[in-house]
Design an enzyme around this catalytic site. Structure first.
Site, PDB file in Angstrom:
ATOM      1  N   GLU A 129      84.959  26.212  27.631  1.00  0.00           N
ATOM      2  CA  GLU A 129      83.740  25.630  27.081  1.00  0.00           C
ATOM      3  C   GLU A 129      83.090  26.781  26.316  1.00  0.00           C
ATOM      4  O   GLU A 129      82.537  27.704  26.929  1.00  0.00           O
ATOM      5  CB  GLU A 129      82.821  25.125  28.187  1.00  0.00           C
ATOM      6  CG  GLU A 129      81.573  24.457  27.643  1.00  0.00           C
ATOM      7  CD  GLU A 129      80.616  24.001  28.737  1.00  0.00           C
ATOM      8  OE1 GLU A 129      80.053  22.907  28.613  1.00  0.00           O
ATOM      9  OE2 GLU A 129      80.428  24.757  29.718  1.00  0.00           O
ATOM     10  N   ASP A 145      83.957  26.579  32.572  1.00  0.00           N
ATOM     11  CA  ASP A 145      82.583  26.203  32.291  1.00  0.00           C
ATOM     12  C   ASP A 145      81.811  27.408  31.736  1.00  0.00           C
ATOM     13  O   ASP A 145      81.929  28.516  32.264  1.00  0.00           O
ATOM     14  CB  ASP A 145      81.935  25.704  33.586  1.00  0.00           C
ATOM     15  CG  ASP A 145      80.505  25.266  33.409  1.00  0.00           C
ATOM     16  OD1 ASP A 145      80.277  24.269  32.714  1.00  0.00           O
ATOM     17  OD2 ASP A 145      79.615  25.928  33.981  1.00  0.00           O
TER      18      ASP A 145
END
Length: 707
Positions: free
Chosen positions: A385, A349
């Site tokens: 990401e 993330d």
């Protein structure tokens, strides 16, 4: 008997037959005490044991005859000087950053905070924190016994070229499944159950990507609003599995049993991990672990005012990957989940944070170099990401070789193309071909792009074709949260409807998007539940909705069953064709042996696109002819694939190209066809001769194989 026989050791609590050795890193502490608790209901520690400072800023203590199962925390002494970056507060018992398991479910309490939680702005001159003791509500850690019989577990080791990812939530996937025993629903054990495995296997995916399972804790704002952080992007401990997702009192064993079951079913396990920030938030957040252990080490602080955190994550703080201890923590955590928990990869993330130094993002920072050199981590799947909220925070195609990335350019292009937006045809061709415009210049292969239409963050596929705008009122933020740019379309009516024509158009739109995803080069990722037409009733930011709004609905009507079967057939088509297992990008060059091109882009008249055609006004329809590779490396006509896409409002009569002296094109898919009608039978069984016009209806995708 207590003492400290070890000077250098792993961090955390390490048990042996003789006792337990504790080690905690703190560079700026002046004193550390190990606190032992009799049970998770004990309101104060039964023993406080002074820890010895050793080399490398490690504070250690050995406790003989201590057994796994005991609960512990730390009190860390030092200056409380926010203006200098220090926030020590020995009135708070702190969790171990290397803790393998929490021994007490974390429930927000005002005594978690060193400052009043409703403080509007902190003064950097404050010199005294809140002195209220938190021992009765502190997030204590538990010493664990790592023994487990893996029964010969072997990872599937699915190649990247064959990988098909299914992103899902442990609880959301299983919570409402009628065939899973009620006691197991919403848990690791539920995901390991036969009904769950049967669905994943029949669908044809090769990996499950689980939303965060690291131990988290609730934010004060959500508690006040009677909500919960369902997605769990608020990590407290990077080694411990989330207690709330366990059906048993032994979450570690249960998680391992889940991984073992998924591996036996041929499915890899990828964890969505959050190493960019922690649940401690900004300066007004709780003191649970890192802030009280060594705030200046673990967090990025503003240079001009170290009382403030650099917030390039949007979550209040940012972990400081310029410091060796933070990198070691992340690397040790990742290795633990691979070696001890047997997971097969990670999705990071806000992954740009991992590559930031004091000047910005770089693909050759120490963390990336360490991962590349690590014999354990270099062999697992690594997905970034590729953005954060900092300067130059958008880094699609910016990560090192060996990494793959979520490609939001794919998502946006596919959505806009099927809405008929202008100037999308050329972009759609690039995305179908694996986004070589991004990755080929970096000498990275097509699998580097993780293609997706939807993910946990945003509309579901059903909602993408049912809502023109977001409906996040249930989140308690007056519908201000979530993305406003969704490239969605409701087909004439906002939300649920029974009108047959609108339902037909929505189904066709969904099929176009799902087929585009699964027939593109690169690594496809399906958002869990899309195959079931899952809806969040227009909520495109359901992070705090731990209820039926987020959970999969397994009660399938005819339309849901039909779309599920459509998705299964698409996946089977993808897996059957070697075209989508390419390890190199398409070239468009003629193969000397067969005279075929690996890819040709076509106009409706059957001729190839020329440069001017890509930029011509009104150019929307797109054809792609992909020649099938033979075993000897050349190309062959047999089983070559023709993809026709018409996002326009009018029918196109498409001239099918000639591929070989004999044979023809068999339709294997046409999204305009209505199930259980003669149309489907005719279109999916007939062999169409070359040079013959094929009626490609408006808003339709069709796929052919040369026979």
């Amino acid at each position: 008997m207590t003492g400290s026989p070890h000077t250098l050791s792993p961090q955390g609590a390490v048990s042996s037959a003789e006792g337990v050795h504790f080690a905690l890193y703190s560079e700026h502490a002046t004193q550390v005490e190990l606190c032992l608790f009799e049970s998770n209901k004990t309101s104060a520690e039964t023993r406080r044991l002074p820890m010895d400072r050793g080399p490398g800023h490690l504070w250690t203590h050995w406790v003989a005859d201590l057994k796994p199962g005991c609960l512990y925390g730390f009190r860390v002494f030092g200056p409380y000087a926010p203006g200098k970056g220090h926030r020590f507060n020995p009135s708070k018992v702190l969790a171990d950053p290397y803790g393998r398991l929490l021994g007490r479910t974390p429930k927000w309490n005002r005594r978690w905070h060193s400052l009043p939680p409703d403080l509007k702005e902190e003064s950097e001159s404050r010199t005294r924190p809140d002195g209220a003791d938190n021992a009765f509500c502190a997030p204590l850690c538990r010493v664990v016994d790592p023994a487990f019989d893996w029964q010969g577990d072997q990872p599937p080791n699915t190649s990247w070229t064959e990988t098909l990812i299914y992103e899902t939530h442990v609880k959301g996937f299983t919570r409402q499944h009628p065939d899973i025993p009620p006691a197991l629903r919403g848990t690791y054990a539920g995901l390991a159950s036969e009904p769950a495995l049967a669905h994943l296997k029949s669908l044809g995916v090769t990996a499950v990507e689980l939303l965060p399972v690291h131990q988290g804790a609730e934010e004060h704002r959500l508690v006040q609003s009677h909500l919960t952080n369902y997605w769990n992007y608020n990590s407290l401990l990077f080694f411990a599995p989330e207690l709330r997702l366990a059906a048993t009192a032994d979450p570690i064993r249960e998680f391992k049993e889940m991984v073992r079951a998924l591996h036996r079913a041929g499915l890899e396990v990828i964890l969505d991990v959050v190493y960019n920030h922690t649940v401690e938030g900004d300066s007004r957040g709780p003191t649970l672990c890192f802030r009280g252990i060594d705030n200046r080490t673990y967090y990025r602080l503003e240079t001009e005012n170290p009382a403030r955190y650099e917030n390039i994550t949007g979550c209040g703080n940012t972990l400081n990957f310029t410091h060796p201890q933070v990198r070691r923590l992340a690397l040790d955590s990742l290795r633990y989940w691979v070696t001890d928990m047997h997971v097969d990869g990670f999705r990071f993330d806000l992954g740009v944070v991992l590559g930031r130094d004091t000047t910005g993002f770089h693909r050759d920072t120490p963390f990336f170099k360490a991962v590349h050199a690590d014999p354990v981590l270099s062999r697992v799947k690594l997905i970034a990401e590729p953005w954060d909220l900092g300067h130059d925070g958008y880094q699609v195609a910016g990560f090192p070789n060996g990494w793959s990335e979520w490609n939001d350019q794919y998502r946006q292009t596919a959505r806009r193309f099927w809405l008929g937006a202008p100037e999308q045809t050329g972009l759609m061709a690039r995305r179908l071909a694996g986004s070589g415009d991004f990755y080929h210049p970096q000498d990275r292969p097509p699998r580097s792009t993780v293609n997706y239409i939807t993910c946990h963050d945003g509309f579901t596929l059903q909602d993408l074709v049912s809502y023109h705008r977001k409906h996040n009122e249930a989140n308690g933020e007056h519908n201000r949260d979530g993305n406003n740019d969704n490239a969605s379309y409701n087909h004439g009516l906002e939300g649920a409807t029974r009108k047959p024509e609108i339902l037909r158009k929505r189904t066709q739109h969904m099929k176009n998007l799902m087929a585009t995803l699964l027939l593109s080069l690169g690594t496809p990722m399906i958002s869990g539940g899309d195959e079931l037409r899952r809806t969040q009733r227009g909520n495109n930011n359901a992070y705090c909705q731990d209820n039926s709004l987020s959970w999969h609905d397994w009660h399938l009507d005819d339309s849901k069953r039909e779309f599920l079967e459509f998705t299964r057939k698409l996946i089977a088509l993808r897996k059957a064709s070697p075209i989508f297992r390419r390890e190199t990008f398409l070239t468009g060059e003629i193969d000397a042996e067969s005279g075929l091109k690996d890819a040709a882009w076509l106009k409706p008249d059957g001729t190839e696109m020329e440069e001017a055609d890509w930029h011509a006004p009104g150019t929307h329809a797109l054809g792609c002819l992909l020649a099938c590779p033979a075993g000897n490396g050349s190309l062959q006509a047999s089983d070559s694939l023709l993809l026709l896409m018409n996002p326009e409002r009018k029918k196109r009569d498409w001239t099918l190209p000639r591929l070989a002296p004999s044979g023809g094109w068999q339709t294997v898919l046409d999204t305009e066809a209505v199930p259980d009608t003669e149309t489907v039978e005719n279109r999916t069984q007939t062999i169409h001769p070359e040079d013959a016009p094929y009626p490609l209806h408006a808003h339709t995708l069709a796929v052919f194989i040369w026979k």
